[in-house]
Design an enzyme around this catalytic site. Structure first.
Site, PDB file in Angstrom:
ATOM      1  N   HIS A   1      -3.826   6.948  -1.867  1.00 38.13           N
ATOM      2  CA  HIS A   1      -4.055   6.250  -0.598  1.00 38.13           C
ATOM      3  C   HIS A   1      -5.432   5.566  -0.622  1.00 38.13           C
ATOM      4  CE1 HIS A   1      -2.716   6.292   3.880  1.00 38.13           C
ATOM      5  NE2 HIS A   1      -3.301   5.151   3.568  1.00 38.13           N
TER       6      HIS A   1
ATOM      7  N   ARG B   1       3.550   3.240   4.491  1.00 40.92           N
ATOM      8  CA  ARG B   1       3.457   4.654   4.811  1.00 40.92           C
ATOM      9  C   ARG B   1       4.439   5.426   3.942  1.00 40.92           C
ATOM     10  NH1 ARG B   1      -0.659   3.403   6.470  1.00 40.92           N
ATOM     11  NH2 ARG B   1      -1.587   3.676   8.550  1.00 40.92           N
TER      12      ARG B   1
END
Length: 313
Positions: free
Chosen positions: A281, A233
């Site tokens: 991502h 993350r």
């Protein structure tokens, strides 16, 4: 019994007898006709969708996420008696694949080769006769000391792949031990071990505990030739400290598939940091085995059995 499936993935789970599946818009509120749903499957859901589900699905028993992280679901306000199951394991192979691609791109200097190609330059610095282990640079995974921080299912899938390429792999987690045949050190020992690490792979989840975990102190402890790869993350990395380390030459290179925030603003100086590879991502994005996971947990729910990967509330 009714299960709501998102329109963000082609899902066709085998349902137990007596169940009905309805596909709904994962970006919109739950239609009133489906406020009687018993199970909600979440993938790429908007805040509006989750808030609507938490408010209107009075008989909801299970929220089945197809993502490993369920921070947004936990924050949506579902009743405590609603079980929230994660998609842990559904992205292990795809994220491992992307992590390997990022790492090998840095190790084998593919961004620099691309730049040389754009200049129509056959670079003798990159190609030709080269030492296997040059001073001050990591150019092979043979003998590379890799530490995977966050040694869950993704890390345990990735570790044997890296080991097969010659790397010496260890994990780091909250407690020490052995997992999937690999040594795992306790996270309180990570800082002391970093001077002997060539590659640090961050697969940490987002939490108050992990926010900024890879910060100035961690980056300073790594050797100047070391590489950082983050597929966990974005909030787990102090991006200002990372940019400073790359600009100062005290970190060999980095690759990020996640940033804070996302999308990374166009004017963010991180884009222009040297020896940094950024992907949007894209490591996951395609849950593998989603139908089987949904069907498995539906059967367990109907039978009153234990569900897979229930999130702590």
């Amino acid at each position: 019994m009714k299960i709501l499936l998102p329109d963000t993935a082609p899902l066709h789970p085998a349902l137990p007898e007596g169940w009905e599946a309805v596909t709904v818009d994962a970006r919109a509120g739950i239609p009133p006709a489906h406020h009687d749903a018993d199970v909600l499957v979440v993938w790429g859901a908007s805040r509006r969708h989750l808030a609507s589900a938490a408010e209107h699905l009075a008989g909801l028993r299970l929220v089945q996420s197809l993502a490993a992280g369920v921070d947004g679901i936990l924050a949506a306000g579902f009743d405590e008696d609603v079980v929230i199951a994660t998609g842990a394991g559904l992205h292990s192979r795809t994220v491992s694949e992307h992590t390997l691609a990022l790492l090998l791109s840095l190790v084998r200097r593919l961004p620099e080769s691309r730049e040389a190609q754009q200049r129509h330059e056959w670079s003798s610095e990159i190609g030709g006769l080269q030492p296997l282990h040059p001073e001050g640079r990591l150019t092979t995974l043979l003998g590379a000391r890799v530490l995977i921080w966050g040694f869950g299912q993704i890390g345990q899938t990735l570790a044997p792949v890296l080991a097969a390429l010659g790397a010496e792999v260890r994990g780091a987690a909250r407690s020490a031990g052995t997992r999937a045949g690999f040594e795992v050190i306790a996270e309180e020992d990570v800082l002391a071990e970093l001077p002997e690490v060539d590659v640090l792979i961050d697969i940490l989840p987002a939490s108050a505990h992990t926010a900024g975990a890879v910060g100035e102190e961690v980056l300073a402890a790594l050797p100047d030739h070391a590489l950082l790869v983050n597929v966990g993350r974005g909030a787990t990395v102090d991006q200002e400290a990372l940019r400073a380390a790359l600009e100062a030459g005290t970190l060999g290179g980095a690759a990020l598939d996640v940033t804070e925030p996302e999308p990374l603003p166009q004017d963010d100086p991180l884009w222009d940091a040297p020896r940094l590879l950024i992907t949007p991502h894209s490591a996951g994005g395609r849950p593998v085995g989603a139908d089987e996971r949904i069907a498995r947990n539906l059967r367990a729910l109907a039978a009153g059995e234990e569900l897979l990967h229930v999130a702590a509330r």
